[in-house]
Enzyme design. Structure first.
Site, PDB file in Angstrom:
ATOM      1  N   ARG A   1       0.999  -1.154  -0.017  1.00 35.41           N
ATOM      2  CA  ARG A   1       0.583   0.187  -0.230  1.00 35.41           C
ATOM      3  C   ARG A   1       0.807   1.689   0.190  1.00 35.41           C
ATOM      4  O   ARG A   1       0.312   2.518  -0.886  1.00 35.41           O
ATOM      5  CB  ARG A   1      -1.186   0.158   1.048  1.00 35.41           C
ATOM      6  CG  ARG A   1      -2.171  -1.200   1.123  1.00 35.41           C
ATOM      7  CD  ARG A   1      -2.833  -0.992   2.274  1.00 35.41           C
ATOM      8  NE  ARG A   1      -2.389  -1.712   3.226  1.00 35.41           N
ATOM      9  CZ  ARG A   1      -1.964  -2.495   4.030  1.00 35.41           C
ATOM     10  NH1 ARG A   1      -2.114  -3.158   3.560  1.00 35.41           N
ATOM     11  NH2 ARG A   1      -1.006  -2.517   5.197  1.00 35.41           N
TER      12      ARG A   1
ATOM     13  N   GLY B   1       6.465  -6.079  -8.425  1.00 38.68           N
ATOM     14  CA  GLY B   1       6.193  -6.084  -9.563  1.00 38.68           C
ATOM     15  C   GLY B   1       5.954  -5.291  -9.944  1.00 38.68           C
ATOM     16  O   GLY B   1       6.630  -3.913  -9.887  1.00 38.68           O
TER      17      GLY B   1
ATOM     18  N   GLY C   1       3.775  -2.872  -9.588  1.00 39.70           N
ATOM     19  CA  GLY C   1       3.431  -1.604  -8.897  1.00 39.70           C
ATOM     20  C   GLY C   1       4.425  -1.070  -8.406  1.00 39.70           C
ATOM     21  O   GLY C   1       4.652   0.505  -7.933  1.00 39.70           O
TER      22      GLY C   1
ATOM     23  N   ILE D   1       4.290 -12.983 -10.176  1.00 37.42           N
ATOM     24  CA  ILE D   1       3.656 -14.964 -10.374  1.00 37.42           C
ATOM     25  C   ILE D   1       2.895 -14.293 -11.760  1.00 37.42           C
ATOM     26  O   ILE D   1       3.281 -15.581 -12.244  1.00 37.42           O
ATOM     27  CB  ILE D   1       2.657 -15.201  -8.879  1.00 37.42           C
ATOM     28  CG1 ILE D   1       1.523 -14.622  -9.344  1.00 37.42           C
ATOM     29  CG2 ILE D   1       3.397 -15.973  -7.995  1.00 37.42           C
ATOM     30  CD1 ILE D   1       0.446 -15.700  -8.550  1.00 37.42           C
ATOM     31  N   ASP D   2       2.682 -13.388 -12.147  1.00 42.19           N
ATOM     32  CA  ASP D   2       1.051 -12.659 -12.990  1.00 42.19           C
ATOM     33  C   ASP D   2       2.884 -13.178 -14.457  1.00 42.19           C
ATOM     34  O   ASP D   2       1.848 -13.056 -15.478  1.00 42.19           O
ATOM     35  CB  ASP D   2       1.276 -11.464 -13.347  1.00 42.19           C
ATOM     36  CG  ASP D   2       0.229 -11.018 -11.897  1.00 42.19           C
ATOM     37  OD1 ASP D   2      -0.041 -12.583 -11.766  1.00 42.19           O
ATOM     38  OD2 ASP D   2      -0.129 -10.356 -11.659  1.00 42.19           O
TER      39      ASP D   2
ATOM     40  N   ARG E   1     -17.597 -34.551 -16.491  1.00 41.30           N
ATOM     41  CA  ARG E   1     -17.824 -33.319 -16.290  1.00 41.30           C
ATOM     42  C   ARG E   1     -16.800 -32.413 -16.725  1.00 41.30           C
ATOM     43  O   ARG E   1     -15.619 -32.924 -16.871  1.00 41.30           O
ATOM     44  CB  ARG E   1     -18.215 -33.119 -14.795  1.00 41.30           C
ATOM     45  CG  ARG E   1     -19.306 -33.547 -13.988  1.00 41.30           C
ATOM     46  CD  ARG E   1     -19.674 -32.653 -12.884  1.00 41.30           C
ATOM     47  NE  ARG E   1     -20.625 -33.668 -12.256  1.00 41.30           N
ATOM     48  CZ  ARG E   1     -20.958 -33.043 -10.654  1.00 41.30           C
ATOM     49  NH1 ARG E   1     -20.357 -32.802 -10.218  1.00 41.30           N
ATOM     50  NH2 ARG E   1     -22.115 -33.691 -10.201  1.00 41.30           N
TER      51      ARG E   1
ATOM     52  N   MET F   1      -4.754 -16.966 -11.440  1.00 45.05           N
ATOM     53  CA  MET F   1      -3.917 -15.507 -11.443  1.00 45.05           C
ATOM     54  C   MET F   1      -3.243 -15.650 -12.656  1.00 45.05           C
ATOM     55  O   MET F   1      -3.490 -15.964 -13.347  1.00 45.05           O
ATOM     56  CB  MET F   1      -3.219 -15.745  -9.777  1.00 45.05           C
ATOM     57  CG  MET F   1      -4.127 -16.060  -8.700  1.00 45.05           C
ATOM     58  SD  MET F   1      -3.495 -15.606  -7.395  1.00 45.05           S
ATOM     59  CE  MET F   1      -3.454 -13.833  -7.142  1.00 45.05           C
TER      60      MET F   1
END
Length: 206
Positions: free
Chosen positions: A71, A113, A115, A137-138, A173, A180
């Site tokens: 933050r 990352g 930000g 992780i992205d 199914r 993410m």
């Protein structure tokens, strides 16, 4: 040099701190300073010496020994409410520079990352020498081929999808597994291919 971890939790943070500290100390004879809780610690001046002993035994430990914060934003830091009850923000980059001067830092290693790197770029404008290590992780940081945390996230997602196969086959199914990645489909693509998924949906492909 200083080192900090900022942003969300991610696998490999302690391993990265260890690599930075031990390489700096043993190969280049540098003094290493740990900044606690990311940019928050840089703003508040919370630093401590980081020795080779401090960086030992943390290789496989999760989390980050320095703490993190997702933050804090030095260029626009929340400082409380104004008289009307609205959030008030201040540019506190000068405090970060003061912390760096007090700790006699020649450079700051920032592990984070998207930000975090955006915040670090604003500190470069204020005169701090910064080295960025991509951690997300992205795997969505421009200019980097692979980021710390990505492969662990893919392994975890692939393992989860592999376990879904038995239930899907037993009950005939279709199973949907959401992973993410925010606006990047790297985890979906890589884990989907690795687990033999029939369909892979990614934000890059409408």
């Amino acid at each position: 040099i200083g080192v900090l971890t900022a942003g969300g939790d991610c696998p490999g943070l302690n391993a990265t701190i260890r690599a930075v500290a031990k390489t700096a100390i043993y190969r280049y004879w540098l003094e290493v300073v740990g900044i606690e809780d990311g940019f928050q610690g840089l703003i508040e001046g919370r630093t401590r010496p980081l020795t080779a002993r401090d960086a030992s035994g943390i290789l496989a430990r999760g989390g980050t020994m320095l703490g993190s914060n997702n933050r804090a934003n030095p260029a626009r830091q929340y400082v409380g409410l104004d008289a009307e009850g609205k959030p008030r923000h201040e540019d506190l980059r000068h405090r970060c520079v003061e912390t760096g001067e007090r700790a006699r830092l020649d450079a700051l290693v920032v592990i984070g990352g998207d930000g975090t790197m955006s915040g670090a770029s604003r500190l470069v404008e204020s005169g701090l020498n910064i080295i960025g290590i991509p951690k997300t992780i992205d795997n969505d940081l421009g200019g980097s081929e692979i980021s710390i945390g990505f492969l662990t996230a893919v392994a975890t997602a692939t393992d989860a999808i592999d376990k879904l196969h038995s239930t899907a086959e037993s009950h005939h199914r279709v199973m949907v597994c959401e992973v993410m990645g925010r606006n990047a489909g790297w985890i979906a693509l890589t884990a989907g291919v690795a687990s033999g998924s029939d369909v892979i949906l990614m934000p890059e492909v409408p």
